[in-house]
Write a protein that holds these residues in place. Sequence first.
Motif, short mmCIF file in Angstrom:
data_model
loop_
_atom_site.label_atom_id
_atom_site.label_comp_id
_atom_site.label_asym_id
_atom_site.label_seq_id
_atom_site.Cartn_x
_atom_site.Cartn_y
_atom_site.Cartn_z
N GLY B 103 -6.57 -4.58 -4.32
CA GLY B 103 -6.43 -5.32 -5.60
C GLY B 103 -6.27 -7.16 -5.24
O GLY B 103 -7.05 -7.79 -5.88
N LYS B 107 -5.97 -8.71 -8.54
CA LYS B 107 -5.26 -7.86 -9.38
C LYS B 107 -4.56 -8.30 -10.36
O LYS B 107 -4.26 -7.76 -11.46
N ARG B 120 -3.93 0.25 -5.49
CA ARG B 120 -3.25 -0.73 -6.19
C ARG B 120 -2.00 -1.22 -5.46
O ARG B 120 -0.88 -0.34 -5.67
#
Lengths: 419, 293
Positions: B103, B107, B120
């Motif tokens: 990410g 992210k 993630r």
Amino acid sequence: MIKLIEKIEGEAKLNFHFKNNKIDKVDVDFMSTRHIEDILKGKSPLDALVINPRVCGICGHAHLIATVRALEDCYEKIEISNKAKIIRELTLNFELIQNHFKWFYLTIFPLFGLKQNVMKAVTPSQLMGKAIALFGGQYPHTSYAIVGGVVCEITQMDLIKLEHYIDETIGFFEKNLLDVDVQMLQDCDNVMNLLSKSGDLVDILNLIETNGWLEYGKSYDRFIVFGESSYFAKGKSIKTRVMHNLSLADVLESASTTSFAKSVHYHGKYYEVGPLARAMVKKTPLIKDAHRKYKDSMFTRILARVCEISQLLLHCKSLIAELDLSEPSYIKPKMEITSFNSSGSSAVEAARGTLIHKVVIEDSLIKSYEIITPTQWNLCGGVNENHGVSQKAMIGLENTEIAELVFKSFDVCSVCTTH
Amino acid sequence: MKKKVRILWLGLITCNGNTHSFLNYTHLEQFFNDFEFIYHPIIDSEYSLEDIISQDVACDILLIEGAIADDFIKADVLGIDIIKKYSNIVSKIVTVGTCATFGGIFKESHYKNVSGLHFREEKRTEKYNHLFEKTISISGCPIHPETLVSTLYAIKKGLDLKLDSYLRPKEYFAYTVHNGCTRNEYFEYKVDHHHFGELEGCMFYDHGCQGPLTHGSCNKILWNEINSKTRAGLPCMGCTEPSFPKQNLFSTKKNMGIPEFLPVGVNKRVYLTLAGITKAFKIDRLQKKLFDD
């Protein structure tokens, strides 16, 4: 007719409207964004030095230098050694140079029906990458310029290597782009003298002439440069009249309803930024001569970008000669940047033109951060009937292929435009 | 003519930094003898992005650069739809860079469910579980070009690459960034007065260097063939790790004088013992400038 423009560090869409078989209007649409300015909110100010190079893979170093200067502008007074200033300027110039090589051989070459030349793009770019890494540790994405100077210390031995990288790049330029001694090119003030030489740049310029494209790509003939350095002068040029007093406060952004890119204007007018703008404000003899003959056409624009390579390489050599290695690389600021509320701004010349950063720091954190990129100046759609710079340059052309070439002569960078 | 390995380089929520880092690979000519891009963000290819989207083009390896989100649109289609289509066509997927792997910076962009392909940060995302076996992660912001290119050759040769739990080749990610740093002695003997702008000193103690706790070969294979961030005097920012970017990157977070994050595999008790012992050293040459008269 909508055309997807690819391989411009992302994509953009051009929507062409024709009238009497000529382009009458072009909508420019950049389709995505990454919300960098929001990501910065609430972060520690110094972390912007790490996040901002990641705005762009090809001109991230300009974002680093813009960040460090905006943060330093938050101080009423801060001492930066001359050595650190020179080193920062050197690495920024190296980034401009690698960018121009890549643009010429990867983007421009194929548009003239020549095969994209990856090796000619990367050979000099890798040398310039090494030159940045010598100071910054790596390229891309170093954060070596910090508030107070630069993190590195350099030695005479480092400079020997550095001079090799530069001289080898000069050799590459003379061997491949233009078969003229770069020192003599510096003094050349007649573009006709170049057209009889050999080299990839000459081939492209001659193709523009033989294809009958000399008139193509003209825009407002208005140029602006905010990022001062020991080489670039700040100022604006309107039909060759140059004025030097400009205020960043008069630069405004307007959001677009259709594109993620915000348009940028100065006193309500659109200006071209980039190598041609820099040469016009600095009054570089060769580019002035080309402009006298072909105005702000794609011919002059391409010439200006390529010739900036040799000018900057020579200038870097003189900067190295000015370095005093006994000076400190870094002077610790008397106060931490997190210890006071403030705001700061900066303007630097990135490969594609003026890059502006503005930061507000409150309660030790970034309250807001604004980035205005060069491609916003050049490529954003205008508001209503007021055409943007690249839009204006495409009006009147017969087909979308030549329009794409004119569009890319501005050196488009999608990731920067929308950031 | 020998058959080249066909690669699709797909850029999603990205700065293109990996694309440009790849161009720093020093043997690109050799690379292009063995590989071809059916699409690449800047290198000319046989197919356009529109072709890639509208057709099923034969391909061997899918490279994903940039973070992945449910609603990110590329050339009028969802990025994840392009991944779905080509992940069925190819035999291997490589996530190129920290955004595509974990990410990364993006992210935090405002898209829906932004992450790397399988992670993630440290957490597994279940969505692409069926592709897990096919995937190799090359993290780094940006990737080191050699790390990517050699991994592609390993795929081409069918080598059995040993991967860590994040699917990163151990060949490059079993090392820490600290390995090979020219400032190592200052770390080992706990000489903790580092000032920016000097050849001497270690950035671990005060200036946030994450070299001893970051997996990567920065100081083994070097950047641009000549240097590394830590050698230059810039703290390692931990850019190959799931947690990148942490906060307050230029300072070391400490509790009662002890760095909160310790070198990989070192617990606090051992660290304190070791620190006590090394403090007993007074190594004159490490207290002085390197080039003192």
